[in-house]
Design a protein around this motif. Structure first.
Motif, PDB file in Angstrom:
ATOM      1  N   UNK A  45       0.868  -1.179   0.000  1.00 10.08           N
ATOM      2  CA  UNK A  45       0.000   0.000   0.000  1.00 10.08           C
ATOM      3  C   UNK A  45       0.906   1.230   0.000  1.00 10.08           C
ATOM      4  N   UNK A  46       0.832   2.006  -1.071  1.00  8.83           N
ATOM      5  CA  UNK A  46       1.733   3.143  -1.280  1.00  8.83           C
ATOM      6  C   UNK A  46       1.005   4.445  -0.985  1.00  8.83           C
ATOM      7  N   UNK A  47       1.693   5.332  -0.271  1.00  7.66           N
ATOM      8  CA  UNK A  47       1.231   6.707  -0.101  1.00  7.66           C
ATOM      9  C   UNK A  47       2.289   7.641  -0.688  1.00  7.66           C
ATOM     10  N   UNK A  48       1.841   8.802  -1.134  1.00 10.13           N
ATOM     11  CA  UNK A  48       2.677   9.792  -1.814  1.00 10.13           C
ATOM     12  C   UNK A  48       3.365   9.184  -3.041  1.00 10.13           C
ATOM     13  N   UNK A  49       2.606   8.437  -3.828  1.00  5.50           N
ATOM     14  CA  UNK A  49       3.095   8.029  -5.138  1.00  5.50           C
ATOM     15  C   UNK A  49       3.200   9.278  -6.013  1.00  5.50           C
ATOM     16  N   UNK A  50       4.081   9.272  -7.033  1.00  2.00           N
ATOM     17  CA  UNK A  50       4.219  10.461  -7.889  1.00  2.00           C
ATOM     18  C   UNK A  50       2.886  10.895  -8.497  1.00  2.00           C
ATOM     19  N   UNK A  51       2.680  12.241  -8.582  1.00  2.00           N
ATOM     20  CA  UNK A  51       1.417  12.782  -9.100  1.00  2.00           C
ATOM     21  C   UNK A  51       1.612  13.762 -10.246  1.00  2.00           C
ATOM     22  N   UNK A  52       2.858  14.139 -10.516  1.00  2.00           N
ATOM     23  CA  UNK A  52       3.074  15.207 -11.483  1.00  2.00           C
ATOM     24  C   UNK A  52       3.741  14.673 -12.745  1.00  2.00           C
ATOM     25  N   UNK A  53       4.580  15.459 -13.377  1.00  2.00           N
ATOM     26  CA  UNK A  53       5.129  15.134 -14.689  1.00  2.00           C
ATOM     27  C   UNK A  53       5.695  13.712 -14.734  1.00  2.00           C
ATOM     28  N   UNK A  54       5.203  12.918 -15.695  1.00  2.00           N
ATOM     29  CA  UNK A  54       5.680  11.552 -15.867  1.00  2.00           C
ATOM     30  C   UNK A  54       5.245  10.598 -14.770  1.00  2.00           C
ATOM     31  N   UNK A  55       4.156  10.938 -14.076  1.00  2.00           N
ATOM     32  CA  UNK A  55       3.763  10.159 -12.899  1.00  2.00           C
ATOM     33  C   UNK A  55       3.497   8.690 -13.214  1.00  2.00           C
ATOM     34  N   UNK A  56       2.834   8.416 -14.325  1.00  2.00           N
ATOM     35  CA  UNK A  56       2.480   7.029 -14.629  1.00  2.00           C
ATOM     36  C   UNK A  56       3.735   6.177 -14.883  1.00  2.00           C
ATOM     37  N   UNK A  57       4.653   6.717 -15.697  1.00  2.00           N
ATOM     38  CA  UNK A  57       5.875   5.978 -16.006  1.00  2.00           C
ATOM     39  C   UNK A  57       6.716   5.764 -14.746  1.00  2.00           C
ATOM     40  N   UNK A  58       6.758   6.765 -13.877  1.00  2.00           N
ATOM     41  CA  UNK A  58       7.552   6.638 -12.651  1.00  2.00           C
ATOM     42  C   UNK A  58       6.953   5.597 -11.709  1.00  2.00           C
ATOM     43  N   UNK A  59       5.632   5.585 -11.582  1.00  2.00           N
ATOM     44  CA  UNK A  59       4.994   4.561 -10.740  1.00  2.00           C
ATOM     45  C   UNK A  59       5.219   3.166 -11.312  1.00  2.00           C
ATOM     46  N   UNK A  60       5.028   3.031 -12.621  1.00  2.00           N
ATOM     47  CA  UNK A  60       5.189   1.730 -13.254  1.00  2.00           C
ATOM     48  C   UNK A  60       6.628   1.237 -13.127  1.00  2.00           C
ATOM     49  N   UNK A  61       7.573   2.149 -13.335  1.00  2.00           N
ATOM     50  CA  UNK A  61       8.976   1.781 -13.211  1.00  2.00           C
ATOM     51  C   UNK A  61       9.335   1.343 -11.805  1.00  2.00           C
ATOM     52  N   UNK A  62       8.796   2.039 -10.809  1.00  3.52           N
ATOM     53  CA  UNK A  62       9.054   1.652  -9.424  1.00  3.52           C
ATOM     54  C   UNK A  62       8.466   0.279  -9.125  1.00  3.52           C
ATOM     55  N   UNK A  63       7.224   0.047  -9.539  1.00  2.00           N
ATOM     56  CA  UNK A  63       6.599  -1.259  -9.309  1.00  2.00           C
ATOM     57  C   UNK A  63       7.432  -2.359  -9.951  1.00  2.00           C
ATOM     58  N   UNK A  64       7.866  -2.126 -11.184  1.00  2.00           N
ATOM     59  CA  UNK A  64       8.656  -3.134 -11.901  1.00  2.00           C
ATOM     60  C   UNK A  64       9.975  -3.403 -11.167  1.00  2.00           C
ATOM     61  N   UNK A  65      10.616  -2.343 -10.654  1.00  2.00           N
ATOM     62  CA  UNK A  65      11.874  -2.512  -9.928  1.00  2.00           C
ATOM     63  C   UNK A  65      11.694  -3.337  -8.658  1.00  2.00           C
ATOM     64  N   UNK A  66      10.479  -3.351  -8.145  1.00  2.00           N
ATOM     65  CA  UNK A  66      10.176  -4.115  -6.934  1.00  2.00           C
ATOM     66  C   UNK A  66       9.625  -5.506  -7.247  1.00  2.00           C
ATOM     67  N   UNK A  68       6.720  -6.026  -8.842  1.00  2.00           N
ATOM     68  CA  UNK A  68       5.286  -5.923  -8.577  1.00  2.00           C
ATOM     69  C   UNK A  68       4.574  -5.287  -9.756  1.00  2.00           C
ATOM     70  N   UNK A  69       3.245  -5.328  -9.724  1.00  2.00           N
ATOM     71  CA  UNK A  69       2.417  -4.636 -10.704  1.00  2.00           C
ATOM     72  C   UNK A  69       1.411  -3.777  -9.958  1.00  2.00           C
ATOM     73  N   UNK A  70       0.832  -2.808 -10.657  1.00  2.00           N
ATOM     74  CA  UNK A  70      -0.158  -1.934 -10.036  1.00  2.00           C
ATOM     75  C   UNK A  70      -1.531  -2.593 -10.068  1.00  2.00           C
ATOM     76  N   UNK A  71      -2.106  -2.800  -8.884  1.00  2.00           N
ATOM     77  CA  UNK A  71      -3.441  -3.388  -8.778  1.00  2.00           C
ATOM     78  C   UNK A  71      -4.513  -2.318  -8.639  1.00  2.00           C
ATOM     79  N   UNK A  72      -4.149  -1.136  -8.144  1.00  2.00           N
ATOM     80  CA  UNK A  72      -5.099  -0.023  -8.022  1.00  2.00           C
ATOM     81  C   UNK A  72      -4.306   1.263  -7.886  1.00  2.00           C
TER      82      UNK A  72
END
Length: 257
Positions: A45-66, A68-72
């Motif tokens: 459960x993540x709080x303060x995930x990126x919200x601004x420029x490039x937010x989707x790619x940054x979240x996806x990249x972080x999940x992949x580095x861990x 994991x995949x994004x479930x919500x």
């Protein structure tokens, strides 16, 4: 189940859930991913995930580095639920809580999942620094989680950064309806903030009574804990949970979309 309501190991499906405020990935993301991977969570459960420029790619990249995949998760309010290979995501919801003028918008990310035939509703949230807003939003969380419980017929676990200590109003409102994991089965250390000088417990995992809690707290593996100050400004909370499987030959009650 023992006298504290802890399900004995082997009597259900074990699940490792990590709750982590990642400070918009502004710190050492290599150290952060190392911490997450090291604790081998099924769910994050993540709080303060990126919200601004490039937010989707940054979240996806972080999940992949861990691993994991994004479930919500969505951009607004900076919340996400990440899932590991054992987890079968089924549904997702995202709710914005009532707007409070002058304050950041708050929300609730919900992932409905199944793990080894055990259904679960996983929710991530981040409450405000303002006490009045926290209390109002905690009441909204209770309503939204009860609605999800009725809709999907599964137990709920709520994790997040609550910006409040045990005994204060919003925390107690949640603790009257869900069990505070650290209070039920303390494991590791209590204080979650700050990562460099931990003094206060403001991050937590709350769970429905039917979810077994084998241990919950800030994990203290010395190698991984050495990365905490560089990774982000909070320490992670790890909950070792146990879920009930659906009965053999009977569907869990939740279907994939």
């Amino acid at each position: 189940m023992n006298g504290r309501g802890v399900v004995v190991a082997g009597s259900g499906v074990p699940v490792r859930l990590l709750s982590y405020n990642v400070r918009s990935l502004r710190d050492d993301t290599t150290a952060l991913a190392r911490v997450v991977r090291g604790y081998r969570p099924d769910l994050v459960c993540v709080q303060e995930a990126p919200r601004f420029l490039g937010w989707r790619a940054r979240r996806t990249g972080f999940a992949r580095a861990c691993g994991l995949v994004t479930a919500a998760g969505r951009r607004a309010a900076g919340l996400a639920v990440l899932a590991g290979p054992r987890v079968r995501p089924l549904h997702r919801e995202y709710h914005l809580l009532a707007r409070v003028p002058g304050l950041h918008r708050r929300g609730l990310a919900i992932a409905v999942v199944e793990i080894d035939r055990a259904p679960l509703i996983v929710a991530s949230t981040h409450l405000d620094l303002d006490a009045t807003a926290r209390r109002a939003h905690a009441g909204q969380l209770v309503v939204l989680l009860e609605r999800a419980r009725r809709r999907y017929g599964a137990p709920v676990v709520l994790a997040g950064d609550f910006n409040e200590r045990p005994g204060e109003p919003a925390w107690e409102l949640l603790a009257r309806r869900l069990r505070d994991g650290y209070t039920v089965a303390p494991a590791g250390e209590a204080a979650t903030s700050t990562a460099r000088s931990p003094r206060t417990r403001i991050d937590a995992v709350f769970a429905d009574p039917e979810i077994g809690i084998a241990g919950c707290g800030v994990p203290v593996d010395p190698v991984l804990a050495a990365d905490y100050p560089a990774a982000t400004d909070h320490r992670p909370v790890l909950a070792e949970l146990t879920l009930r499987r659906a009965l053999p030959g009977r569907p869990s009650g939740i279907t994939a979309p």
